[in-house]
Scaffold this motif. Structure first.
Motif, PDB file in Angstrom:
ATOM      1  N   ASP A 145       0.841  -1.213   0.000  1.00  0.00           N
ATOM      2  CA  ASP A 145       0.000   0.000   0.000  1.00  0.00           C
ATOM      3  C   ASP A 145       0.873   1.259   0.000  1.00  0.00           C
ATOM      4  OD1 ASP A 145      -2.296  -1.531   0.035  1.00  0.00           O
ATOM      5  OD2 ASP A 145      -2.685  -1.263   2.181  1.00  0.00           O
ATOM      6  N   VAL A 146       1.909   1.254   0.851  1.00  0.00           N
ATOM      7  CA  VAL A 146       2.798   2.414   0.929  1.00  0.00           C
ATOM      8  C   VAL A 146       3.547   2.600  -0.382  1.00  0.00           C
ATOM      9  CG1 VAL A 146       4.856   3.341   2.064  1.00  0.00           C
ATOM     10  CG2 VAL A 146       3.047   2.305   3.436  1.00  0.00           C
ATOM     11  N   MET A 147       4.066   1.508  -0.958  1.00  0.00           N
ATOM     12  CA  MET A 147       4.816   1.605  -2.209  1.00  0.00           C
ATOM     13  C   MET A 147       3.947   2.111  -3.361  1.00  0.00           C
ATOM     14  SD  MET A 147       7.045  -1.935  -1.896  1.00  0.00           S
ATOM     15  CE  MET A 147       7.942  -1.760  -3.436  1.00  0.00           C
ATOM     16  N   ALA A 148       2.654   1.906  -3.262  1.00  0.00           N
ATOM     17  CA  ALA A 148       1.736   2.353  -4.318  1.00  0.00           C
ATOM     18  C   ALA A 148       1.281   3.803  -4.142  1.00  0.00           C
ATOM     19  CB  ALA A 148       0.525   1.430  -4.370  1.00  0.00           C
ATOM     20  N   GLU A 149       1.648   4.438  -3.027  1.00  0.00           N
ATOM     21  CA  GLU A 149       1.223   5.821  -2.807  1.00  0.00           C
ATOM     22  C   GLU A 149       1.926   6.774  -3.775  1.00  0.00           C
ATOM     23  OE1 GLU A 149       1.747   7.162   1.162  1.00  0.00           O
ATOM     24  OE2 GLU A 149       0.622   5.494   2.064  1.00  0.00           O
ATOM     25  N   PRO A 150       1.204   7.769  -4.308  1.00  0.00           N
ATOM     26  CA  PRO A 150       1.814   8.709  -5.256  1.00  0.00           C
ATOM     27  C   PRO A 150       3.013   9.457  -4.679  1.00  0.00           C
ATOM     28  CG  PRO A 150      -0.581   8.912  -5.294  1.00  0.00           C
ATOM     29  CD  PRO A 150      -0.247   7.993  -4.151  1.00  0.00           C
ATOM     30  N   ARG A 151       3.044   9.697  -3.373  1.00  0.00           N
ATOM     31  CA  ARG A 151       4.146  10.488  -2.815  1.00  0.00           C
ATOM     32  C   ARG A 151       5.455   9.701  -2.742  1.00  0.00           C
ATOM     33  NH1 ARG A 151       2.296  11.167   3.556  1.00  0.00           N
ATOM     34  NH2 ARG A 151       1.885   8.956   3.980  1.00  0.00           N
TER      35      ARG A 151
END
Length: 493
Positions: A118-124
């Motif tokens: 989920d974190v790796m997929a975040e735009p930031r």
């Protein structure tokens, strides 16, 4: 004694036995994540995280989310102390301490895989970096290609949404971003692989293509894989290090790092999704990393491995102890000067200065860098550290007696019995297979060399067929069995 935490740090006195305790110069509450780092071990925390820490005061959008891929140890040590930790730089001139705050969270991929993806997929998140060691790439070290039969790769292709490998995690996150219309992150390897950016690109792209040909094309066309060269000697943390840090800072740190003052980072400037201003804190941004990388892999890492196997066999527990022995120091000096440096495309004066600086760094009495630690995973390290140099010298019609001794010392080491007859704990992905070969060969140097040279994943098919190389290795291995590591080193010093 209070545990290192953000609150304890605010209440702590200004310094201790090492002088003023340096602290991060920014408000951590204002820092947001921009980097996910896979393989958050000691090296990353002593190297890349320190560079990022120096950037966050002026650019707080590049905090690091770290992930351990195999064990929860790092998370369990750092989470109770707000992911803060101490870096201690030591050499003969003194000691300096700093507390690093660049890591905002640490995840354990074995139990928090979904959260990590989920974190790796975040735009930031605009950079995913790696220090997973050579074996973490699930590749064939002799070719640099993905090993499609590696158990982790087989698992990840069968379970693409529950990956366990670094390539599987990266591709799963990129697939999510592609499906959501989010631009891809940049993938930055900080491991000791030849052309580590291009090697990582081949591995990740091939995995993506095996999972889905369209996804493979997307990764090949849209994802940047800059190459890097990283350099800092970072021994494993010991209980003595923890006691040292507690005495210096007055705070109990569960996982501090003791390292050398020297640090170097050379980065290929390819970051389409943006990057921190690495150059503002001492990193070198270049168009081509390869000359720097080749110099470091062959001179530092090749010497380190040769010294580790010979030193361990000769009874030296630490690198500084090994290089203090004139037989090993003389061997390493000549190995770099006469066999490695002629293969490198850099000015001779630069190489000589680098050699002399390396010998001084190896001799640092304040670092307890165990030869056993460096000797780990030799089957994955030899192709990059020694065999490439040997291939270049063979192609040029040149001898490689000292390099062959490094290979022979590894062969003697993986027999699992040292010169005093005591067992060696051989840590290597191929340890059981190597030990079976060694047991079958006994102390017959030719049989042992032929058996180990037959491991294609390490030596390929070209080196075993080269009679000059085989003859050199067998001769050095025979000498190691007959007269031992230090006496053999003395012959070539």
């Amino acid at each position: 004694m209070p545990r290192l935490t953000a609150d304890a740090l605010r209440l702590a006195a200004g310094g201790g036995a090492a002088g003023p305790l340096r602290r991060f110069a920014y408000d951590r509450a204002a820092v947001t994540p921009g980097i996910v780092h896979l393989g958050i071990g000691a090296f990353h925390r002593a190297h890349m995280a320190v560079y990022v820490d120096a950037i966050l005061a002026r650019d707080p959008g590049w905090g690091i989310i770290g992930a351990s891929l195999r064990r929860p140890d790092t998370r369990d040590a750092l989470k109770p102390q707000d992911c803060l930790y101490t870096v201690v730089e030591r050499d003969a001139s003194g000691t300096a301490c700093r507390v690093v705050g660049a890591i905002l969270d640490v995840l354990d991929a074995t139990t928090q895989r979904r959260q990590l993806l989920d974190v790796m997929a975040e735009p930031r998140i605009r950079i995913v970096s790696l220090t997973v060691t050579e074996k973490g790439y699930c590749h064939d070290p002799s070719t640099g290609e993905l090993d499609a039969h590696h158990p982790d790769i087989v698992h990840d292709l069968a379970h693409p949404d529950a990956p366990v490998s670094a390539p599987g995690l990266i591709v799963a996150a990129l697939a999510r971003r592609r499906a959501a219309g989010i631009p891809p992150f940049t993938v930055m390897s900080c491991d000791n692989l030849p052309a580590n950016g291009r090697t990582t690109a081949r591995i990740v792209t091939r995995f993506a293509a095996l999972r889905d040909p369209a996804l493979g094309r997307y990764v090949a066309e849209a994802v940047a894989f800059p190459s890097t060269m990283v350099d800092r000697i970072v021994p494993a943390t010991t209980e003595a290090d923890r006691r040292l840090v507690a005495g210096l800072t007055g705070l109990d740190d569960a996982w501090p790092i003791v390292t050398e003052p020297f640090t170097q980072w050379v980065i290929e400037d390819r970051f389409p999704a943006g990057r921190p201003a690495f150059e503002s804190v001492g990193a070198q941004l270049v168009e081509d990393v390869e000359p720097f990388e080749l110099m470091k892999l062959r001179m530092l890492n090749g010497s380190h491995s040769t010294m580790a196997y010979l030193g361990y066999l000769g009874g030296c527990q630490y690198v500084a102890e090994a290089v203090a022995d004139p037989r090993i120091r003389g061997l390493i000096y000549k190995l770099m000067t006469e066999e490695v440096m002629p293969t490198l495309p850099m000015p001779r004066a630069d190489l000589e200065a680098y050699r002399d600086r390396l010998l001084a760094r190896f001799a640092n009495p304040a670092l307890q860098h165990r030869t056993w630690q460096i000797a780990m995973d030799g089957s994955q390290k030899l192709p990059q550290r020694l065999l490439g140099t040997i291939r270049d010298r063979l192609a040029a019609g040149q001898g490689s007696e000292r390099l062959a001794l490094g290979v022979a010392a590894w062969m003697r080491y993986v027999t699992g019995i040292d010169e005093a007859g005591a067992p060696i704990e051989v840590k290597d992905p191929l340890a059981a297979r190597l030990r079976d070969i060694a047991d079958a060969a006994g102390r017959d140097a030719a049989a042992l060399a032929d058996g180990l040279l037959g491991v294609v994943e390490i030596f390929g098919t070209d080196l075993p067929a080269d009679t000059a190389f085989r003859r050199a290795v067998v001769g050095q291995l025979d000498s190691l069995f007959r007269i031992g590591a230090l006496a053999t080193a003395a012959r070539l010093a």
